[in-house]
Design a protein around this motif. Structure first.
Motif, PDB file in Angstrom:
ATOM      1  N   ASN A 146     -28.178  17.177   9.455  1.00 44.49           N
ATOM      2  CA  ASN A 146     -27.964  16.132   8.464  1.00 44.49           C
ATOM      3  C   ASN A 146     -28.880  14.968   8.838  1.00 44.49           C
ATOM      4  N   GLU A 147     -30.040  14.857   8.192  1.00 46.53           N
ATOM      5  CA  GLU A 147     -31.010  13.832   8.562  1.00 46.53           C
ATOM      6  C   GLU A 147     -30.514  12.426   8.253  1.00 46.53           C
ATOM      7  N   SER A 148     -29.717  12.261   7.241  1.00 45.42           N
ATOM      8  CA  SER A 148     -29.177  10.945   6.885  1.00 45.42           C
ATOM      9  C   SER A 148     -27.664  11.041   6.823  1.00 45.42           C
ATOM     10  N   LEU A 149     -26.988  10.158   7.532  1.00 49.84           N
ATOM     11  CA  LEU A 149     -25.532  10.199   7.562  1.00 49.84           C
ATOM     12  C   LEU A 149     -24.971   8.801   7.742  1.00 49.84           C
ATOM     13  N   ARG A 150     -23.688   8.678   7.487  1.00 39.55           N
ATOM     14  CA  ARG A 150     -23.013   7.388   7.655  1.00 39.55           C
ATOM     15  C   ARG A 150     -22.819   7.106   9.140  1.00 39.55           C
ATOM     16  N   VAL A 151     -23.142   5.866   9.532  1.00 41.98           N
ATOM     17  CA  VAL A 151     -22.990   5.460  10.921  1.00 41.98           C
ATOM     18  C   VAL A 151     -22.155   4.191  10.957  1.00 41.98           C
ATOM     19  N   THR A 152     -20.965   4.297  11.551  1.00 42.71           N
ATOM     20  CA  THR A 152     -20.168   3.097  11.784  1.00 42.71           C
ATOM     21  C   THR A 152     -20.462   2.639  13.207  1.00 42.71           C
ATOM     22  N   CYS A 153     -20.367   1.323  13.418  1.00 44.11           N
ATOM     23  CA  CYS A 153     -20.802   0.774  14.690  1.00 44.11           C
ATOM     24  C   CYS A 153     -19.958  -0.423  15.099  1.00 44.11           C
ATOM     25  N   ASP A 154     -19.573  -0.444  16.378  1.00 47.46           N
ATOM     26  CA  ASP A 154     -18.802  -1.562  16.924  1.00 47.46           C
ATOM     27  C   ASP A 154     -19.665  -2.603  17.631  1.00 47.46           C
ATOM     28  N   ALA A 155     -20.961  -2.354  17.792  1.00 39.52           N
ATOM     29  CA  ALA A 155     -21.835  -3.255  18.553  1.00 39.52           C
ATOM     30  C   ALA A 155     -22.088  -4.542  17.767  1.00 39.52           C
TER      31      ALA A 155
END
Length: 101
Positions: free
Chosen positions: A59-68
């Protein structure tokens, strides 16, 4: 959605340098460098015959959630970078695309 490349060959979701998951989560709320982050979605590669959850298609593009919080790409806990690079090995993974505000 960001384009995600992954060189964590020991992850069960990695195929040909891409993540096969529909989304990932990057941990590191107090991160000041990329070494302070980690891919919380990492799963150690095991015998694929015994895996109950398996993602097969890169999956070259996907949802990324981030805590940083201190990353310039973090927009309301969603990554806004055009591309992301996850690096490391075993459970020592990191978001190499992290850039401090």
């Amino acid at each position: 959605m960001p384009k995600l490349q992954c060189n964590v060959n020991s992850c069960s979701s990695n195929s040909s340098g891409y993540c096969c998951r529909p989304n990932i989560h990057v941990d590191g709320e107090a991160a000041l460098t990329s070494s302070d982050t980690r891919c919380q979605s990492f799963t150690e590669k095991r015998n694929q015959m015994t895996s109950s959850t398996r993602y097969d298609s890169p999956n070259e593009s996907l949802r990324v959630t981030c805590d940083a919080r201190e990353c310039i790409h973090n927009q309301s806990k969603k990554c806004s970078a055009n591309s992301i690079d996850i690096r490391g090995d075993h459970s020592d993974t990191k978001c190499a695309s992290f850039k401090q505000n």
